[in-house]
Design a protein around this motif. Structure first.
Motif, PDB file in Angstrom:
ATOM      1  N   GLU A  66       1.051  -1.272  -0.012  1.00 19.42           N
ATOM      2  CA  GLU A  66      -0.019   0.090  -0.100  1.00 19.42           C
ATOM      3  C   GLU A  66       0.915   1.228  -0.012  1.00 19.42           C
ATOM      4  OE1 GLU A  66      -3.968  -1.553   2.416  1.00 19.42           O
ATOM      5  OE2 GLU A  66      -2.419  -0.674   3.691  1.00 19.42           O
ATOM      6  N   LYS A  67       1.743   1.172   0.730  1.00 19.15           N
ATOM      7  CA  LYS A  67       2.836   2.421   0.775  1.00 19.15           C
ATOM      8  C   LYS A  67       3.848   2.548  -0.520  1.00 19.15           C
ATOM      9  CE  LYS A  67       3.056   2.238   5.990  1.00 19.15           C
ATOM     10  NZ  LYS A  67       3.915   1.616   7.047  1.00 19.15           N
ATOM     11  N   ILE A  68       4.135   1.504  -0.805  1.00 10.62           N
ATOM     12  CA  ILE A  68       4.972   1.383  -2.059  1.00 10.62           C
ATOM     13  C   ILE A  68       4.050   2.090  -3.315  1.00 10.62           C
ATOM     14  CG2 ILE A  68       5.937  -0.115  -4.122  1.00 10.62           C
ATOM     15  CD1 ILE A  68       7.729   0.104  -1.985  1.00 10.62           C
ATOM     16  N   LEU A  69       2.592   1.745  -3.364  1.00  9.97           N
ATOM     17  CA  LEU A  69       1.871   2.202  -4.485  1.00  9.97           C
ATOM     18  C   LEU A  69       1.477   3.384  -4.390  1.00  9.97           C
ATOM     19  CD1 LEU A  69      -0.092  -1.142  -4.923  1.00  9.97           C
ATOM     20  CD2 LEU A  69       1.488  -0.245  -6.469  1.00  9.97           C
ATOM     21  N   GLN A  70       1.930   4.231  -3.381  1.00 13.71           N
ATOM     22  CA  GLN A  70       1.636   5.641  -3.277  1.00 13.71           C
ATOM     23  C   GLN A  70       2.714   6.507  -3.807  1.00 13.71           C
ATOM     24  OE1 GLN A  70       0.629   6.254   0.886  1.00 13.71           O
ATOM     25  NE2 GLN A  70      -1.161   4.798   1.028  1.00 13.71           N
ATOM     26  N   ASP A  71       3.695   5.772  -4.067  1.00 13.40           N
ATOM     27  CA  ASP A  71       4.935   6.645  -4.604  1.00 13.40           C
ATOM     28  C   ASP A  71       5.217   6.667  -5.989  1.00 13.40           C
ATOM     29  OD1 ASP A  71       7.816   7.303  -5.258  1.00 13.40           O
ATOM     30  OD2 ASP A  71       7.871   7.555  -3.084  1.00 13.40           O
ATOM     31  N   ALA A  72       4.792   7.559  -6.713  1.00  6.11           N
ATOM     32  CA  ALA A  72       4.930   7.950  -8.159  1.00  6.11           C
ATOM     33  C   ALA A  72       6.167   7.481  -8.949  1.00  6.11           C
ATOM     34  CB  ALA A  72       4.590   9.305  -8.554  1.00  6.11           C
ATOM     35  N   LEU A  73       7.534   7.797  -8.075  1.00  6.90           N
ATOM     36  CA  LEU A  73       8.698   7.131  -8.674  1.00  6.90           C
ATOM     37  C   LEU A  73       8.674   5.778  -8.546  1.00  6.90           C
ATOM     38  CD1 LEU A  73      11.471   7.998  -9.661  1.00  6.90           C
ATOM     39  CD2 LEU A  73      12.202   8.258  -7.218  1.00  6.90           C
ATOM     40  N   LEU A  74       8.516   5.126  -7.424  1.00  2.04           N
ATOM     41  CA  LEU A  74       8.343   3.818  -7.348  1.00  2.04           C
ATOM     42  C   LEU A  74       7.362   2.953  -8.328  1.00  2.04           C
ATOM     43  CD1 LEU A  74       8.500   3.079  -3.621  1.00  2.04           C
ATOM     44  CD2 LEU A  74      10.355   3.100  -5.036  1.00  2.04           C
ATOM     45  N   LEU A  75       6.117   3.799  -8.814  1.00  2.00           N
ATOM     46  CA  LEU A  75       5.323   3.052  -9.562  1.00  2.00           C
ATOM     47  C   LEU A  75       5.919   3.147 -10.999  1.00  2.00           C
ATOM     48  CD1 LEU A  75       1.859   4.560  -8.872  1.00  2.00           C
ATOM     49  CD2 LEU A  75       2.504   2.258  -9.230  1.00  2.00           C
ATOM     50  N   SER A  76       6.958   3.624 -11.215  1.00  2.00           N
ATOM     51  CA  SER A  76       7.486   3.936 -12.577  1.00  2.00           C
ATOM     52  C   SER A  76       8.553   2.916 -12.888  1.00  2.00           C
ATOM     53  CB  SER A  76       8.335   5.276 -12.782  1.00  2.00           C
ATOM     54  OG  SER A  76       9.528   5.290 -12.098  1.00  2.00           O
ATOM     55  N   ASP A  77       8.913   2.026 -11.852  1.00  5.48           N
ATOM     56  CA  ASP A  77       9.663   0.772 -11.944  1.00  5.48           C
ATOM     57  C   ASP A  77       8.881  -0.081 -12.467  1.00  5.48           C
ATOM     58  OD1 ASP A  77      11.540  -1.534 -11.366  1.00  5.48           O
ATOM     59  OD2 ASP A  77      12.303   0.030  -9.974  1.00  5.48           O
ATOM     60  N   SER A  78       9.451  -0.916 -13.748  1.00  2.00           N
ATOM     61  CA  SER A  78       8.762  -1.854 -14.294  1.00  2.00           C
ATOM     62  C   SER A  78       8.964  -3.244 -13.560  1.00  2.00           C
ATOM     63  CB  SER A  78       9.266  -2.347 -15.910  1.00  2.00           C
ATOM     64  OG  SER A  78       9.206  -1.173 -16.473  1.00  2.00           O
ATOM     65  N   ARG A  79       9.758  -3.329 -12.702  1.00  4.26           N
ATOM     66  CA  ARG A  79       9.589  -4.707 -11.844  1.00  4.26           C
ATOM     67  C   ARG A  79       8.493  -4.702 -10.941  1.00  4.26           C
ATOM     68  NH1 ARG A  79      14.606  -2.706 -11.939  1.00  4.26           N
ATOM     69  NH2 ARG A  79      16.400  -3.752 -12.815  1.00  4.26           N
ATOM     70  N   LEU A  80       8.370  -3.457 -10.344  1.00  7.12           N
ATOM     71  CA  LEU A  80       6.996  -3.487  -9.551  1.00  7.12           C
ATOM     72  C   LEU A  80       5.722  -4.141 -10.156  1.00  7.12           C
ATOM     73  CD1 LEU A  80       5.313  -2.729  -6.908  1.00  7.12           C
ATOM     74  CD2 LEU A  80       5.314  -0.548  -7.592  1.00  7.12           C
ATOM     75  N   HIS A  81       5.533  -3.626 -11.553  1.00  5.07           N
ATOM     76  CA  HIS A  81       4.472  -3.997 -12.199  1.00  5.07           C
ATOM     77  C   HIS A  81       4.612  -5.543 -12.543  1.00  5.07           C
ATOM     78  CE1 HIS A  81       2.862  -0.144 -12.837  1.00  5.07           C
ATOM     79  NE2 HIS A  81       4.017   0.371 -12.622  1.00  5.07           N
ATOM     80  N   LEU A  82       5.873  -6.153 -12.959  1.00  9.00           N
ATOM     81  CA  LEU A  82       6.117  -7.424 -13.052  1.00  9.00           C
ATOM     82  C   LEU A  82       5.889  -8.306 -12.246  1.00  9.00           C
ATOM     83  CD1 LEU A  82       9.117  -7.342 -15.535  1.00  9.00           C
ATOM     84  CD2 LEU A  82       6.646  -8.018 -16.103  1.00  9.00           C
ATOM     85  N   PHE A  83       6.013  -7.889 -10.885  1.00 14.41           N
ATOM     86  CA  PHE A  83       5.840  -8.449  -9.597  1.00 14.41           C
ATOM     87  C   PHE A  83       4.284  -8.657  -9.328  1.00 14.41           C
ATOM     88  CE2 PHE A  83       5.332  -8.398  -5.238  1.00 14.41           C
ATOM     89  CZ  PHE A  83       6.031  -9.242  -4.475  1.00 14.41           C
ATOM     90  N   LEU A  84       3.546  -7.521  -9.434  1.00 20.22           N
ATOM     91  CA  LEU A  84       2.268  -7.399  -8.903  1.00 20.22           C
ATOM     92  C   LEU A  84       1.279  -8.063 -10.217  1.00 20.22           C
ATOM     93  CD1 LEU A  84       2.176  -3.934  -7.821  1.00 20.22           C
ATOM     94  CD2 LEU A  84       2.006  -5.889  -6.509  1.00 20.22           C
ATOM     95  N   GLN A  85       1.816  -8.117 -11.429  1.00 20.61           N
ATOM     96  CA  GLN A  85       0.793  -8.383 -12.455  1.00 20.61           C
ATOM     97  C   GLN A  85       1.170  -9.610 -13.444  1.00 20.61           C
ATOM     98  OE1 GLN A  85      -0.532  -4.381 -14.255  1.00 20.61           O
ATOM     99  NE2 GLN A  85      -2.532  -5.069 -12.977  1.00 20.61           N
ATOM    100  N   THR A  86       2.434 -10.270 -12.952  1.00 18.78           N
ATOM    101  CA  THR A  86       2.870 -11.641 -13.870  1.00 18.78           C
ATOM    102  C   THR A  86       3.390 -12.750 -12.583  1.00 18.78           C
ATOM    103  OG1 THR A  86       5.097 -11.222 -13.855  1.00 18.78           O
ATOM    104  CG2 THR A  86       3.627 -10.002 -15.459  1.00 18.78           C
ATOM    105  N   GLN A  87       3.509 -13.810 -12.908  1.00 22.98           N
ATOM    106  CA  GLN A  87       3.973 -14.737 -12.149  1.00 22.98           C
ATOM    107  C   GLN A  87       5.336 -15.466 -12.512  1.00 22.98           C
ATOM    108  OE1 GLN A  87       1.409 -15.821  -9.866  1.00 22.98           O
ATOM    109  NE2 GLN A  87       3.227 -16.072  -8.638  1.00 22.98           N
ATOM    110  N   LEU A  88       6.149 -14.273 -13.026  1.00 23.15           N
ATOM    111  CA  LEU A  88       7.494 -14.362 -13.556  1.00 23.15           C
ATOM    112  C   LEU A  88       8.377 -14.575 -12.365  1.00 23.15           C
ATOM    113  CD1 LEU A  88       7.819 -11.878 -16.473  1.00 23.15           C
ATOM    114  CD2 LEU A  88       7.657 -14.199 -16.619  1.00 23.15           C
ATOM    115  N   SER A  89       9.563 -15.288 -12.390  1.00 23.94           N
ATOM    116  CA  SER A  89      10.205 -15.615 -11.351  1.00 23.94           C
ATOM    117  C   SER A  89      11.164 -14.036 -11.222  1.00 23.94           C
ATOM    118  CB  SER A  89      11.259 -16.651 -11.551  1.00 23.94           C
ATOM    119  OG  SER A  89      12.097 -16.291 -12.699  1.00 23.94           O
ATOM    120  N   PRO A  90      11.947 -13.699 -10.068  1.00 21.12           N
ATOM    121  CA  PRO A  90      12.701 -12.599  -9.955  1.00 21.12           C
ATOM    122  C   PRO A  90      13.843 -12.704 -11.185  1.00 21.12           C
ATOM    123  CG  PRO A  90      12.304 -13.455  -8.041  1.00 21.12           C
ATOM    124  CD  PRO A  90      11.835 -14.592  -8.661  1.00 21.12           C
TER     125      PRO A  90
END
Length: 201
Positions: A103-127
């Motif tokens: 919840e805290k991460i998703l309030q930060d516009a800079l962190l939201l621009s990191d593609s890793r966050l989107h892959l983590f939240l919306q795919t099941q890809l491994s790290p």
């Protein structure tokens, strides 16, 4: 007079449904479902559901911190030697901590621009696969990975009716959802640029 209503952007994140998964006959771990519902332009999919384990959250935090050195990231619930996956209180305490972290991460516009966050939240890809995708070493883009995973794994509450008539084919614990992604000359297209109007809380 014409009134134009601006829809407030929102991101709802829920960490829920902890499940014990067996790695082998000796080792087990708990993973959690991450449910996202949003109208934000930052997200490729407006609704998504994936499962992640604690150590993947640790990886995400480390990667986000290395890319945003000036931001003090929120802490994850601490890794404790006394954690007992058969103790519902321990599991729920960790689940709540993981939800507060996101919840805290998703309030930060800079962190939201990191593609890793989107892959983590919306795919099941491994790290490892997320890193490869973000650094352009895969034939699919970040958006391709997210859209492909969504088509493989349509298990969202809104689509319960479809699920009943459809088939249960995609296993949400699978980490090999990179198959079937077509080539793309798309660059990373999921990140959301930090908006100057965003409020800091």
């Amino acid at each position: 007079l014409i009134f134009i209503m601006h829809l407030q952007e929102f991101v709802t994140v829920l960490v829920r449904d902890p499940r014990i998964q067996k790695e082998d006959s000796w080792h087990s771990y708990i993973d959690y479902e991450i449910f996202i519902h949003t109208n934000s332009i930052c997200f490729t999919r407006k609704t998504s559901c994936v499962r992640r384990r604690y150590r993947e959250f640790v990886w995400l935090r480390q990667r986000l911190q290395s890319n945003a050195v000036l931001i003090q990231l929120p802490e994850l619930p601490s890794r404790t030697p006394f954690f007992n996956m058969n103790n519902p209180n321990h599991v729920d305490h960790r689940r709540q901590g993981l939800q507060e972290f996101l919840e805290k991460i998703l309030q930060d516009a800079l962190l939201l621009s990191d593609s890793r966050l989107h892959l983590f939240l919306q795919t099941q890809l491994s790290p490892e696969d997320m890193e490869a995708c973000v650094s352009g070493q895969t034939k699919y883009s970040v958006a391709d990975a997210i859209l492909s995973f969504a088509s493989l794994n349509r298990r969202f509450p809104i689509e319960d009716e479809e699920e009943k008539k459809g088939k249960n084919d995609a296993d949400s614990d699978s980490e090999s959802s990179s198959s079937g992604l077509g080539p793309s000359d798309d660059s990373i297209s999921c990140g959301c640029k930090a908006s100057p109007a965003s409020e800091e809380s």
